[in-house]
Design a protein around this motif. Sequence first.
Motif, PDB file in Angstrom:
ATOM      1  N   PRO A 258       0.819  -1.230   0.000  1.00  0.00           N
ATOM      2  CA  PRO A 258       0.000   0.000   0.000  1.00  0.00           C
ATOM      3  C   PRO A 258       0.847   1.272   0.000  1.00  0.00           C
ATOM      4  CG  PRO A 258      -0.916  -1.584   1.530  1.00  0.00           C
ATOM      5  CD  PRO A 258       0.407  -2.137   1.088  1.00  0.00           C
ATOM      6  N   THR A 261       2.455   1.905  -3.407  1.00  0.00           N
ATOM      7  CA  THR A 261       1.532   2.512  -4.355  1.00  0.00           C
ATOM      8  C   THR A 261       1.400   4.011  -4.105  1.00  0.00           C
ATOM      9  OG1 THR A 261       0.280   0.433  -4.494  1.00  0.00           O
ATOM     10  CG2 THR A 261      -0.814   2.422  -5.289  1.00  0.00           C
ATOM     11  N   LEU A 262       1.263   4.406  -2.837  1.00  0.00           N
ATOM     12  CA  LEU A 262       1.157   5.826  -2.493  1.00  0.00           C
ATOM     13  C   LEU A 262       2.428   6.580  -2.881  1.00  0.00           C
ATOM     14  CD1 LEU A 262      -0.571   5.860   1.022  1.00  0.00           C
ATOM     15  CD2 LEU A 262      -1.511   6.699  -1.130  1.00  0.00           C
ATOM     16  N   ALA A 286      -5.104   8.247  -0.972  1.00  0.00           N
ATOM     17  CA  ALA A 286      -5.639   6.989  -0.452  1.00  0.00           C
ATOM     18  C   ALA A 286      -7.151   6.927  -0.634  1.00  0.00           C
ATOM     19  CB  ALA A 286      -5.277   6.841   1.020  1.00  0.00           C
ATOM     20  N   LEU A 294      -5.565   0.024  -3.362  1.00  0.00           N
ATOM     21  CA  LEU A 294      -4.280   0.418  -2.780  1.00  0.00           C
ATOM     22  C   LEU A 294      -3.455  -0.807  -2.397  1.00  0.00           C
ATOM     23  CD1 LEU A 294      -2.996   3.200  -2.074  1.00  0.00           C
ATOM     24  CD2 LEU A 294      -3.773   2.845   0.274  1.00  0.00           C
TER      25      LEU A 294
END
Length: 339
Positions: A258, A261-262, A286, A294
């Motif tokens: 996650p 990805t951010l 998000a 995510l």
Amino acid sequence: MAFSLYNIAKANLVQPATGGAAKPVEPAHKEKVYDLNYYLKGALAGGICCGVTHGALCPVDVVKTRMQLNPVKYNQGMIGGFRQVIAEEGASALATGLGPTAVGYFIQGWFKFGGVEFFKINIAQSVGEKKAWENRTAIYLGAAAMAEFIADIFLCPLEATRIRLVSNPQFASGLFDAFPKIIKQDGVLKGFYSGFGPILFKQVPYTMAKFAVQGAAAEQIYAITGNNVETASSNTKITISLGSGVIAGVVAAIVSHPADTLLSMINKSETAGGTGSIASRLVNLAKQVGFQKLCLTGLGARCVMIGTLTAGQFGLFDVVMNLTGAEKFHFHDPNEKKH
């Protein structure tokens, strides 16, 4: 200290035997020395193993990043993503960001692997062999967290540059061209450290899982196969490092995905997630993506990449350490008989 019990024993290898004949006497136990020289060897091995493996897997990272940044377009899986990138931009596009990837991860590996060895050994020596063995998982976790925090300070600018190049290949021709452009356009803090929060959120849990799981997995493999870490051959040790590295890599990839990805999203542009603080931008991103996407977008590609990469790192680390003549530190059960 470099002058150890081994040096003392070495100076007295020959003692007079009965009848006046000289007889060599081997020391009962060779004390291992962990000094600055050892830590530098560990850092060098870490830099090489991280720089080489991340550089070799740069094409996978390009496709994975594209899938994270543009999931609508790149929605055909990893193999399909490779075909799309090659068809649209040519095979050379798969090497986008290779410069900052290789340099950044060499520096990161230097501080990460070297730091883990430093913190792990010093904590173990401070608490004693028994407590170190009983708390080895906690020591792995603590050493990895501290080492990774330091490593990320140096990695973050290069990772931001890599993502900028992958998301916009026209931005610059490479590392040395991109660096001054980012500084001029966004400044040092915003341009290079907008992703420092998510990179910590990604890398620290990833590294903690990576070293703790690899240590536990290697320990189990040694037990199942009936090998001993002290007496096993170099080839056996490297094989076990590779196997345990795959397990550790997959677990670490899932834990840190996650945040990965951010990190890719916030470095895509200076306005990704809005124009507020870094924290507010991350929250906005998000919310836009949603928790499920995510966690899952690009996860398959990342598990393949990180599983392969982590196995390669631990295997190559052992190879380089052997070449430098360094004997890697291992936790020991004090209840086992020493030979």
